[in-house]
Design an enzyme around this catalytic site. Sequence first.
Site, PDB file in Angstrom:
ATOM      1  CE  LYS A  80      -1.894  -0.909   3.982  1.00  0.00           C
ATOM      2  NZ  LYS A  80      -1.189  -2.035   4.480  1.00  0.00           N
ATOM      3  NE  ARG A 125       7.163  -0.467  10.184  1.00  0.00           N
ATOM      4  CZ  ARG A 125       5.854  -0.495   9.715  1.00  0.00           C
ATOM      5  NH1 ARG A 125       5.830  -0.098   8.458  1.00  0.00           N
ATOM      6  NH2 ARG A 125       5.075  -1.088  10.296  1.00  0.00           N
TER       7      ARG A 125
HETATM    8  P1  AMP Z   1       1.735   0.400   9.550  1.00  0.00           P
HETATM    9  O1  AMP Z   1       3.001   1.382   9.265  1.00  0.00           O
HETATM   10  O2  AMP Z   1       0.573   0.979   8.808  1.00  0.00           O
HETATM   11  O3  AMP Z   1       1.892  -1.125   9.429  1.00  0.00           O
HETATM   12  O4  AMP Z   1       1.342   0.650  10.932  1.00  0.00           O
HETATM   13  C1  AMP Z   1       2.385   0.646  12.064  1.00  0.00           C
HETATM   14  C2  AMP Z   1       1.530   0.620  13.424  1.00  0.00           C
HETATM   15  O5  AMP Z   1       1.053   1.762  13.801  1.00  0.00           O
HETATM   16  C3  AMP Z   1       0.553  -0.501  13.480  1.00  0.00           C
HETATM   17  O6  AMP Z   1       1.023  -1.906  13.739  1.00  0.00           O
HETATM   18  C4  AMP Z   1      -0.253   0.195  14.792  1.00  0.00           C
HETATM   19  O7  AMP Z   1       0.330  -0.137  16.076  1.00  0.00           O
HETATM   20  C5  AMP Z   1      -0.151   1.555  14.497  1.00  0.00           C
HETATM   21  N1  AMP Z   1      -1.154   2.143  13.437  1.00  0.00           N
HETATM   22  C6  AMP Z   1      -0.909   2.529  12.069  1.00  0.00           C
HETATM   23  N2  AMP Z   1      -2.053   2.909  11.728  1.00  0.00           N
HETATM   24  C7  AMP Z   1      -3.290   2.747  12.685  1.00  0.00           C
HETATM   25  C8  AMP Z   1      -4.449   2.970  12.860  1.00  0.00           C
HETATM   26  N3  AMP Z   1      -5.280   3.066  11.693  1.00  0.00           N
HETATM   27  N4  AMP Z   1      -5.252   2.509  13.764  1.00  0.00           N
HETATM   28  C9  AMP Z   1      -4.466   2.215  14.941  1.00  0.00           C
HETATM   29  N5  AMP Z   1      -3.172   1.700  14.819  1.00  0.00           N
HETATM   30  C10 AMP Z   1      -2.475   2.106  13.811  1.00  0.00           C
END
Ligand code: AMP
Length: 225
Positions: free
Chosen positions: A13, A161
């Site tokens: 994404k 990460r």
């Molecule tokens: P991502 O980079 O989108 O994988 O997000 C990394 C982390 O940020 C996730 O594992 C959640 O802990 C937090 N996070 C990101 N977006 C959201 C969201 N929309 N709602 C809740 N937690 C989020």
Amino acid sequence: MRLIFLGPPGAGKGSLAEMMRERLKLTHVSSGNLLRDAVRDETKLGARVQDYMKRGELVPDPLVTQMILNRIPADSLNGDGFVLDGFPRTQSQAEELDRELARRGTAVDRVVYFETSPEIIVHRLAGRRVCQSCGMNYHEQNHPPAKEGKCDRCPGPVIQREDDKPETIVKRQGVYRRQTEPLLDYYRQKGILRVVNGDLAVETLYQQLRSLFRQEKLLRRPLDG
Ligand code: AMP
């Protein structure tokens, strides 16, 4: 054009959203990047979310929802639009987003679901590296930075990460299935869900979506690249 990208971690994404930002001038709003910035900059929000993120759990809805609504361009009704990447991830986030956009006299045009095979996801996440300063994504084998550990786009360090470690990867997929996948039905019922094959390369996906959005009259020919 107002878009949501929906799919499991590792579906691609973020990479496609970046391409759409560069080529179609959409504002790319990544909830994960914004939250990581908050943790890195040691803000109040960062202090409240960092333990959830480290554990691979979702952060509480109110914290993330307000942050994202503040980032959605105020002129998204007439302007170039936006792509939300990683938000919404729960029913309550989706409903809050709809209410806020309705208040502004607008709505989401399309939700793109990235259907992706588990093996591809594991390969992408295990090799994923990210610039700590600008959020640019790399892959250890498929797309390493020109100079090891240094971002091509800014002077930032390229790191793995913390939540891309194997145990957390598995946990995040479970969280996705339980809390986010049900949103597919929410958007399918509204008639705005479109499905792409997240296993494909980002350039191929971009071309597919560009054709689709042209057919659906969301994009006009002379404006896009
Ligand atoms: P991502 O980079 O989108 O994988 O997000 C990394 C982390 O940020 C996730 O594992 C959640 O802990 C937090 N996070 C990101 N977006 C959201 C969201 N929309 N709602 C809740 N937690 C989020």
